[in-house]
Motif scaffolding. Structure first.
Motif, mmCIF file in Angstrom:
data_model
loop_
_atom_site.group_PDB
_atom_site.id
_atom_site.type_symbol
_atom_site.label_atom_id
_atom_site.label_comp_id
_atom_site.label_asym_id
_atom_site.label_seq_id
_atom_site.Cartn_x
_atom_site.Cartn_y
_atom_site.Cartn_z
ATOM 1 N N SER A 38 -8.103 38.446 28.799
ATOM 2 C CA SER A 38 -8.564 37.071 28.607
ATOM 3 C C SER A 38 -10.082 37.039 28.415
ATOM 4 O O SER A 38 -10.588 36.286 27.585
ATOM 5 C CB SER A 38 -8.114 36.173 29.751
ATOM 6 N N ALA B 55 -13.057 33.785 20.806
ATOM 7 C CA ALA B 55 -13.177 32.312 20.829
ATOM 8 C C ALA B 55 -14.636 31.853 20.855
ATOM 9 O O ALA B 55 -15.042 31.015 20.045
ATOM 10 C CB ALA B 55 -12.411 31.742 22.025
ATOM 11 N N THR C 294 -10.322 23.504 17.939
ATOM 12 C CA THR C 294 -9.212 24.281 18.486
ATOM 13 C C THR C 294 -9.720 25.367 19.414
ATOM 14 O O THR C 294 -9.224 25.543 20.528
ATOM 15 C CB THR C 294 -8.399 24.930 17.343
ATOM 16 N N MET C 295 -10.744 26.103 18.969
ATOM 17 C CA MET C 295 -11.297 27.158 19.810
ATOM 18 C C MET C 295 -11.925 26.553 21.069
ATOM 19 O O MET C 295 -11.821 27.108 22.154
ATOM 20 C CB MET C 295 -12.348 27.957 19.033
ATOM 21 N N LEU D 7 -9.172 26.018 23.439
ATOM 22 C CA LEU D 7 -8.704 27.258 24.077
ATOM 23 C C LEU D 7 -9.670 27.701 25.169
ATOM 24 O O LEU D 7 -9.263 28.176 26.226
ATOM 25 C CB LEU D 7 -8.533 28.361 23.023
ATOM 26 N N SER E 117 -2.051 19.807 22.406
ATOM 27 C CA SER E 117 -3.064 20.199 23.380
ATOM 28 C C SER E 117 -2.791 19.549 24.728
ATOM 29 O O SER E 117 -2.988 20.173 25.772
ATOM 30 C CB SER E 117 -4.460 19.872 22.865
#
Ligand code: HEM
Lengths: 205, 257
Positions: free
Chosen positions: A125, A133, A169-170, A173, B233
């Motif tokens: 991770s 990321a 999106t990143m 995350l 999400s």
């Protein structure tokens, strides 16, 4: 606790990076979500939020350079190397430990030592976040600050649009990583032990 | 010579009425020079005189535009004196928003229609009898003002959006102008119903909805969300959260034993 063995896991430069990074990313997440939801009050206008986001982004960028070079020139980088052999097996082993083993008195399958700072799940991770990321968020973020450098059209879609989607999106995350990161860090000798470690540098085995 | 009497022939030959002779609209006695002074007083045809009720121009909805225009501040203050030609030069007008494929061109053309008067002291004074308020000062609350004026039209903030019209013509008084950043910088940006709605802009991106929000050089913070990603999400977030809660419960139970 004082009697147990200690390792100096987190050298000063790493702790400085981590502090700036945590502060910066936390600010980015809060301001990022508020821009998407168009939150606005009389005290904190949209403009302030945008400026804060930009400043925090630059802070994270600079501290990332510290992280990157730090891991190149010091021995800390080697903790991030993963073995291909038994890759999935090791991940499953650690996962089973978190889900089952630790509640049944089993020993950690990958005890930490001078040679091993992270268990396989931590390693993968951290690798994904710090070498995938975060760099993508930084690059797309810089691109959105200067939209004229972005390719106009890709596959019939607007380049800026794709960049913006990739950026959020990143960012999402990373937020998910952060939640898990914060929780897993509480699985230590005592719930607060790891938090103390990232401040003092000393990790209790 | 009065500078307003010098016409840009290049612009005329690009305009919608390029096929006209001068005397199709102006009195044929203008052919003699010096012109008779009373010619000036003769009324000229308005847009509606020629386009009103003409089926071949129905898609422009001239009648509805006129109705909307009559509600606008300009008409309310100056009445018939403020006619369509104050904004639309009959010599050079080109229907840009309808035909251009570039947002920036549309914004530039449309804003010049307002600025030709609002930023021109003589012309403004001729209409109003007083000096024009400085736009830069009035809008100093807007950050990146220059950038905004290149990327959004005056009418985005100053009109009430009418879905049935390509271009809203009801210019509201300044108290009703939008000042809220979120009206544009949000998922349901009003720009989607105004500036970004034009088919001609959307054709460029072909794929329809999501990609049509934005064309190449526009990125408006907050507008690029898709409901699907949002739902996804939220689901991931809830899954992670419940995982953590269940795990902590087990940790607490095990500790007590
Ligand atoms: C308030 C926020 C944060 C807190 C309290 C926190 C806490 C911790 C703790 C306790 C550790 C050491 C224990 C361990 O290795 O698991 C650690 C290490 C680490 N954290 Fe965080 N963290 C925060 C935010 C972040 C963020 C935002 C990132 C990256 C995006 C991050 C990346 C890392 C990495 C890569 C390490 C390992 C560093 C090394 O030893 O090389 N942390 N953090």
């Amino acid at each position: 606790m004082g009697t147990s063995e200690k390792i100096y896991f987190y050298p000063l430069w790493l702790r400085i990076w981590h502090a700036f990074n945590a502060l910066g990313i936390l600010t980015l997440i809060i301001t990022g979500i508020s821009m998407q939801s168009s939150f606005e009050t009389a005290i904190i206008g949209f403009n302030t939020v945008v400026n804060l986001h930009n400043i925090a982004g630059i802070l994270v960028f600079i501290s990332y350079l510290l992280f990157f070079t730090g891991n190149l020139v010091t021995g800390n980088g080697k903790y991030y190397l993963m073995k291909i052999k038994g890759f999935f097996k090791n991940l499953t082993k650690q996962g089973t430990y978190y889900a089952w083993g630790m509640f049944h008195g089993q020993k950690s399958p990958f005890p930490l030592s001078e040679k091993r700072k992270f268990n396989p799940l931590q390693k993968i991770s951290y690798l994904l976040v710090m070498y995938f990321a975060v760099p993508i968020v930084i690059i797309t973020g810089i691109a959105l600050l200067f939209p004229e450098i972005i390719i106009d059209q890709t596959w019939g879609l607007s380049g800026v649009f794709l960049t913006a989607i990739l950026h959020s999106t990143m960012g999402f995350l990373i937020s998910i990583f952060l939640i898990i990161h914060l929780y897993i860090a509480s699985v230590g000798k005592s719930p607060l032990d790891n938090y103390k470690a990232i401040i003092s540098g000393w990790h209790h085995l | 010579m009065n500078p307003y009497y010098i016409l840009d022939t290049m612009a005329i030959s690009a305009g919608v009425h390029k096929s006209f002779d001068c005397t199709d609209c102006h009195n044929s006695e203008y052919k003699t020079y010096p012109h008779k002074s009373d010619l000036k007083l003769q009324p000229l045809s308005t847009c509606l005189d020629c386009h009103g009720g003409d089926a071949s121009f129905a898609k422009y909805k001239f009648e509805e535009i006129e109705k909307e225009f009559k509600k606008s501040v300009h008409f309310k203050v100056y009445g018939e004196y403020f006619n369509c030609s104050k904004c639309h030069s009959q010599h050079t007008y080109v229907a840009t928003a309808r035909n251009s494929t570039n947002v920036l061109d549309i914004v530039d053309y449309n804003n010049k229609m307002c600025l030709s008067c609002h930023n021109d002291m003589k012309k403004y004074k001729l209409v109003s009898g007083h000096a024009n308020p400085k736009l830069v000062v009035i809008h100093d609350w807007l950050p990146n003002q220059e950038l905004h004026f290149r990327h959004v039209r005056c009418i985005e903030c100053h009109t009430e959006v009418r879905d049935s019209l390509m271009v809203s013509h009801n210019i509201l008084s300044k108290d009703h102008a939008s000042k809220k950043c979120a009206e544009c910088h949000s998922a349901n940006s009003k720009l989607k119903a105004s500036l970004y709605k034009y088919q001609n802009l959307q054709k460029r991106t072909e794929k329809g909805t999501i990609s049509s929000l934005l064309t190449n050089s526009s990125y408006t913070i907050g507008t690029h969300q898709s409901p699907l990603l949002k739902l996804l999400s939220i689901l991931i977030f809830l899954a992670v959260l419940s995982g953590i809660i269940i795990h902590s419960i087990f940790r607490i139970i095990k500790k007590k034993k």
